[in-house]
Design a protein around this motif. Structure first.
Motif, PDB file in Angstrom:
ATOM      1  N   ARG A 184       3.759   7.156   8.534  1.00 15.20           N
ATOM      2  CA  ARG A 184       4.356   6.327   7.699  1.00 15.20           C
ATOM      3  C   ARG A 184       3.701   6.654   6.308  1.00 15.20           C
ATOM      4  NH1 ARG A 184       4.335  -0.091   8.111  1.00 15.20           N
ATOM      5  NH2 ARG A 184       2.217   0.326   8.068  1.00 15.20           N
ATOM      6  N   ALA A 185       2.544   6.535   6.500  1.00 17.68           N
ATOM      7  CA  ALA A 185       1.770   6.690   5.162  1.00 17.68           C
ATOM      8  C   ALA A 185       1.863   7.995   4.718  1.00 17.68           C
ATOM      9  CB  ALA A 185       0.067   6.376   5.384  1.00 17.68           C
ATOM     10  N   LEU A 240      -5.666  -3.404  -3.456  1.00 13.03           N
ATOM     11  CA  LEU A 240      -5.493  -4.660  -2.414  1.00 13.03           C
ATOM     12  C   LEU A 240      -6.422  -5.725  -2.800  1.00 13.03           C
ATOM     13  CD1 LEU A 240      -4.524  -3.184   0.835  1.00 13.03           C
ATOM     14  CD2 LEU A 240      -2.873  -4.045  -0.830  1.00 13.03           C
ATOM     15  N   MET A 286      -2.716   4.380   3.241  1.00 16.76           N
ATOM     16  CA  MET A 286      -3.496   3.602   3.980  1.00 16.76           C
ATOM     17  C   MET A 286      -3.223   3.264   5.019  1.00 16.76           C
ATOM     18  SD  MET A 286      -5.561   0.569   2.593  1.00 16.76           S
ATOM     19  CE  MET A 286      -6.797  -0.404   3.260  1.00 16.76           C
ATOM     20  N   ARG A 343      -0.654   3.532  -5.838  1.00 20.77           N
ATOM     21  CA  ARG A 343      -0.459   3.367  -4.180  1.00 20.77           C
ATOM     22  C   ARG A 343       0.281   4.408  -3.589  1.00 20.77           C
ATOM     23  NH1 ARG A 343      -0.202  -3.019  -5.001  1.00 20.77           N
ATOM     24  NH2 ARG A 343      -2.254  -3.576  -4.827  1.00 20.77           N
ATOM     25  N   GLN A 344       1.418   4.661  -4.264  1.00 21.76           N
ATOM     26  CA  GLN A 344       2.156   5.894  -3.819  1.00 21.76           C
ATOM     27  C   GLN A 344       1.263   7.171  -3.602  1.00 21.76           C
ATOM     28  OE1 GLN A 344       5.879   6.698  -5.671  1.00 21.76           O
ATOM     29  NE2 GLN A 344       5.974   4.557  -6.349  1.00 21.76           N
ATOM     30  N   MET A 400      13.163   4.394  -0.984  1.00 20.89           N
ATOM     31  CA  MET A 400      13.412   3.488  -2.024  1.00 20.89           C
ATOM     32  C   MET A 400      12.506   3.943  -3.146  1.00 20.89           C
ATOM     33  SD  MET A 400      12.355  -0.520  -0.554  1.00 20.89           S
ATOM     34  CE  MET A 400      13.412  -1.172  -1.967  1.00 20.89           C
ATOM     35  N   LEU A 401      11.572   4.793  -3.004  1.00 21.82           N
ATOM     36  CA  LEU A 401      10.703   5.193  -4.146  1.00 21.82           C
ATOM     37  C   LEU A 401      10.852   6.728  -4.607  1.00 21.82           C
ATOM     38  CD1 LEU A 401       7.477   3.336  -2.773  1.00 21.82           C
ATOM     39  CD2 LEU A 401       9.051   2.475  -4.851  1.00 21.82           C
ATOM     40  N   ASN A 412       1.749   0.538  -8.747  1.00 20.55           N
ATOM     41  CA  ASN A 412       2.657   0.833  -7.611  1.00 20.55           C
ATOM     42  C   ASN A 412       2.643   2.454  -7.250  1.00 20.55           C
ATOM     43  OD1 ASN A 412       3.357  -2.065  -6.955  1.00 20.55           O
ATOM     44  ND2 ASN A 412       4.836  -1.851  -8.612  1.00 20.55           N
ATOM     45  N   ARG A 460     -10.375  -1.395   0.118  1.00 18.57           N
ATOM     46  CA  ARG A 460      -9.219  -2.123  -0.533  1.00 18.57           C
ATOM     47  C   ARG A 460      -9.316  -2.174  -2.037  1.00 18.57           C
ATOM     48  NH1 ARG A 460      -6.844  -5.505   3.248  1.00 18.57           N
ATOM     49  NH2 ARG A 460      -7.099  -7.181   1.852  1.00 18.57           N
ATOM     50  N   SER A 484       0.906  -1.267  -0.007  1.00 18.22           N
ATOM     51  CA  SER A 484       0.021  -0.082   0.009  1.00 18.22           C
ATOM     52  C   SER A 484       1.063   1.323   0.187  1.00 18.22           C
ATOM     53  CB  SER A 484      -1.159  -0.086   1.327  1.00 18.22           C
ATOM     54  OG  SER A 484      -0.134   0.364   2.467  1.00 18.22           O
ATOM     55  N   LEU A 485       2.296   1.168   0.416  1.00 23.83           N
ATOM     56  CA  LEU A 485       3.050   2.347   0.417  1.00 23.83           C
ATOM     57  C   LEU A 485       3.455   2.521  -1.327  1.00 23.83           C
ATOM     58  CD1 LEU A 485       5.084   1.644   3.604  1.00 23.83           C
ATOM     59  CD2 LEU A 485       3.635   3.688   3.088  1.00 23.83           C
ATOM     60  N   GLY A 486       3.287   1.492  -2.047  1.00 21.01           N
ATOM     61  CA  GLY A 486       3.558   1.652  -3.282  1.00 21.01           C
ATOM     62  C   GLY A 486       4.920   0.691  -3.629  1.00 21.01           C
ATOM     63  N   LEU A 487       5.356  -0.257  -2.650  1.00 23.79           N
ATOM     64  CA  LEU A 487       6.327  -0.936  -3.164  1.00 23.79           C
ATOM     65  C   LEU A 487       5.926  -2.067  -3.924  1.00 23.79           C
ATOM     66  CD1 LEU A 487       7.834   0.515  -0.728  1.00 23.79           C
ATOM     67  CD2 LEU A 487       8.566  -1.620   0.170  1.00 23.79           C
ATOM     68  N   MET A 535      11.490   4.400   5.050  1.00 22.51           N
ATOM     69  CA  MET A 535      11.724   3.051   4.004  1.00 22.51           C
ATOM     70  C   MET A 535      11.308   3.510   2.721  1.00 22.51           C
ATOM     71  SD  MET A 535      10.477   0.107   2.706  1.00 22.51           S
ATOM     72  CE  MET A 535       9.321  -0.649   3.824  1.00 22.51           C
ATOM     73  N   ALA A 536       9.882   3.628   2.477  1.00 20.51           N
ATOM     74  CA  ALA A 536       9.132   3.783   1.350  1.00 20.51           C
ATOM     75  C   ALA A 536       9.934   4.981   0.526  1.00 20.51           C
ATOM     76  CB  ALA A 536       7.777   3.544   1.421  1.00 20.51           C
ATOM     77  N   MET A 541       4.789   9.388   2.153  1.00 23.52           N
ATOM     78  CA  MET A 541       4.934   9.579   0.528  1.00 23.52           C
ATOM     79  C   MET A 541       4.185  10.579   0.102  1.00 23.52           C
ATOM     80  SD  MET A 541       6.659   6.877  -0.120  1.00 23.52           S
ATOM     81  CE  MET A 541       6.309   6.805  -2.039  1.00 23.52           C
ATOM     82  N   ASN A 584      -7.216   0.997  -3.692  1.00 19.04           N
ATOM     83  CA  ASN A 584      -5.891   0.952  -3.980  1.00 19.04           C
ATOM     84  C   ASN A 584      -5.263  -0.382  -4.519  1.00 19.04           C
ATOM     85  OD1 ASN A 584      -5.950  -0.536  -1.611  1.00 19.04           O
ATOM     86  ND2 ASN A 584      -4.442   0.722  -0.709  1.00 19.04           N
TER      87      ASN A 584
END
Lengths: 210, 240
Positions: free
Chosen positions: B149-150, B50, B81, B76-77, B104-105, B73, B45, A116-119, B100-101, B153, B48
């Protein structure tokens, strides 16, 4: 006493074979586990068959086939590589199941949080799932290293000069069975700390879970 | 901003969503109410992906996200959520969970990511927990970290799936306060919750769902005071 260096030589080879096979079977096992849980049905079935095949036949038979029968198919391996290949394929099957169980034990919410974070799927695996799964798999992985260390004795049948083979040669030359006791003692000395390590890892994991 | 048309979803033989159509505007706080099993979470859900809907269309800022070429992907960025069970990463510190996210992104370096994480922690009132691990935090603190955390992004939309349902009563407020702050800053929010107080206070729109359908929707005043549908009235009478 003058026989000891001879046994140490064998012990060194045993350790080398075990360590190389452990590393290769960890890599193989991880890849197989990932394919096994992937959405690619055909590949997943294929690797399940591999796992069943190598868990469902005796390692001794696998070693003998890889060394004596594969040359008939044009695949000729020396004793050492043949031994390592056999141990890798066999232990890899067990390691794959250990990793699969570890991955599947991680709550689904972890994957969903990562995704859900886009990973991507693979990024989530690498950063979120595998580090947790690996930690949980450490005790069974160490157990499989213990099994592997013991199983290296089986490659003596294809003439690899590891610990057991050296011991048996000494026994013949000296016409005396004491070297065999030395062999057993040496196995025990390297394996015993690993047994203790597993117990400690399991204790720590239990504490971490509650 | 979000437009949902005729959304259907089955789990085996069970039809969970039966042709939902809804719209959400930019900057709007929407609260989705309904009895458990009514399909609220599944609906969220689906937004996004899921869950993949069986039928229907979802447009986000005009893009059909169910189109073949759509990058899941990337989508979802843009949609943060927050889960009922927090789902923090237990092997990472609070700061690592947040950075982390983005690391990476997004094209940012460690220092920038950490600076941003500290800002977000300040916003949710947890700067002193930056180096803590999730299992050292209370439920309410974990959920606030999950919100940070959400937000890391920079999502355009924030979705909350029963964010306070797993919390002890005394911790619900600290989480709702963070959410209210977000609402005041005009974040587009879709919130599945049973917190009626939150709905009354900050929602622009309340959607009532039952058995996979939208029964009715309107402003909080309309839904809470002059609900027209019997099922809405029955539900509200039980919960208020």
């Amino acid at each position: 006493m003058e026989a000891l260096p001879f046994l140490f030589e064998g012990l060194w080879i045993t350790i080398k074979i075990a360590l190389i096979s452990m590393v290769t079977s960890l890599i193989l096992g991880l890849l197989v586990a990932l394919v096994r849980i992937s959405k690619y049905k055909f590949l997943s079935t294929l690797v399940s068959f591999y796992i069943d095949l190598f868990r469902g036949t005796p390692l001794l038979v696998q070693i003998i086939i890889i060394f004596y029968a594969l040359p008939d198919l044009g695949i000729r391996l020396d004793r050492y590589p043949a031994g390592i290949v056999a141990l890798t394929l066999n232990n890899g099957a067990y390691v794959a199941e250990i990793f699969r169980a570890g991955i599947e034990s991680i709550a689904k919410g972890q994957t969903e949080a990562g995704r859900s974070l886009g990973l991507s799927y693979l990024q989530t695996m690498r950063k979120v799932i595998l580090p947790q799964a690996f930690k949980r798999s450490l005790p069974p992985l160490t157990n499989s290293l213990i099994a592997l260390l013991k199983d290296t004795s089986l490659v003596s049948v294809i003439g690899v000069q590891e610990l057991l083979k050296q011991g048996r040669q000494l026994q013949t030359w000296l016409a005396n069975s004491t070297p065999l006791l030395g062999v057993a003692l040496m196995y025990f000395i390297i394996i015993y700390p690993l047994i203790k390590l597993v117990q400690q890892l399991e204790r720590r994991l239990k504490k971490g879970m509650t | 901003m979000i437009k949902v048309e005729n959304l259907h979803k089955h789990f085996g033989k069970l039809e969970v969503l039966k042709g939902l159509s809804l719209e959400f505007n930019k900057g709007e706080v929407a609260v989705v109410l309904g009895p458990s099993g009514s399909g609220k979470s599944t609906f969220l859900r689906c937004l996004n992906l899921l869950e993949i809907p069986d039928e229907g269309n979802i447009y986000i800022e005009g893009d059909n996200i169910l189109g073949k070429k759509h990058n899941v992907n990337k989508l979802r960025q843009n949609i943060g959520m927050v889960f009922q069970q927090f789902n923090l990463f237990p092997h990472m510190s609070v700061t690592e969970n947040i950075t982390m996210a983005p690391l990476m992104l997004k094209k940012i370096n460690q220092a920038e990511a950490i600076k941003k994480a500290m800002k977000l922690l300040d916003r949710v009132g947890l700067t002193d927990k930056a180096e803590a691990y999730p299992d050292q935090l209370s439920g309410g603190q974990q959920q606030r970290v999950a919100i940070a955390r959400a937000l890391a992004m920079d999502p355009k939309i924030m979705m909350f799936d029963e964010p306070t349902s797993a919390l002890d009563p005394e911790m619900i407020r600290e989480v709702l306060d963070v959410m209210k702050d977000l609402a005041r800053e005009h974040m587009t929010m879709i919130v599945v919750t049973h917190e009626m107080g939150f709905a009354k206070e900050v929602a622009d729109k309340v959607v009532f769902m039952d058995a996979g359908c939208v029964i009715e929707q309107g402003s909080p005043a309309e839904i809470f005071n002059t609900a027209s549908h019997d099922r809405t009235k029955l539900f509200l009478s039980k919960i208020l």
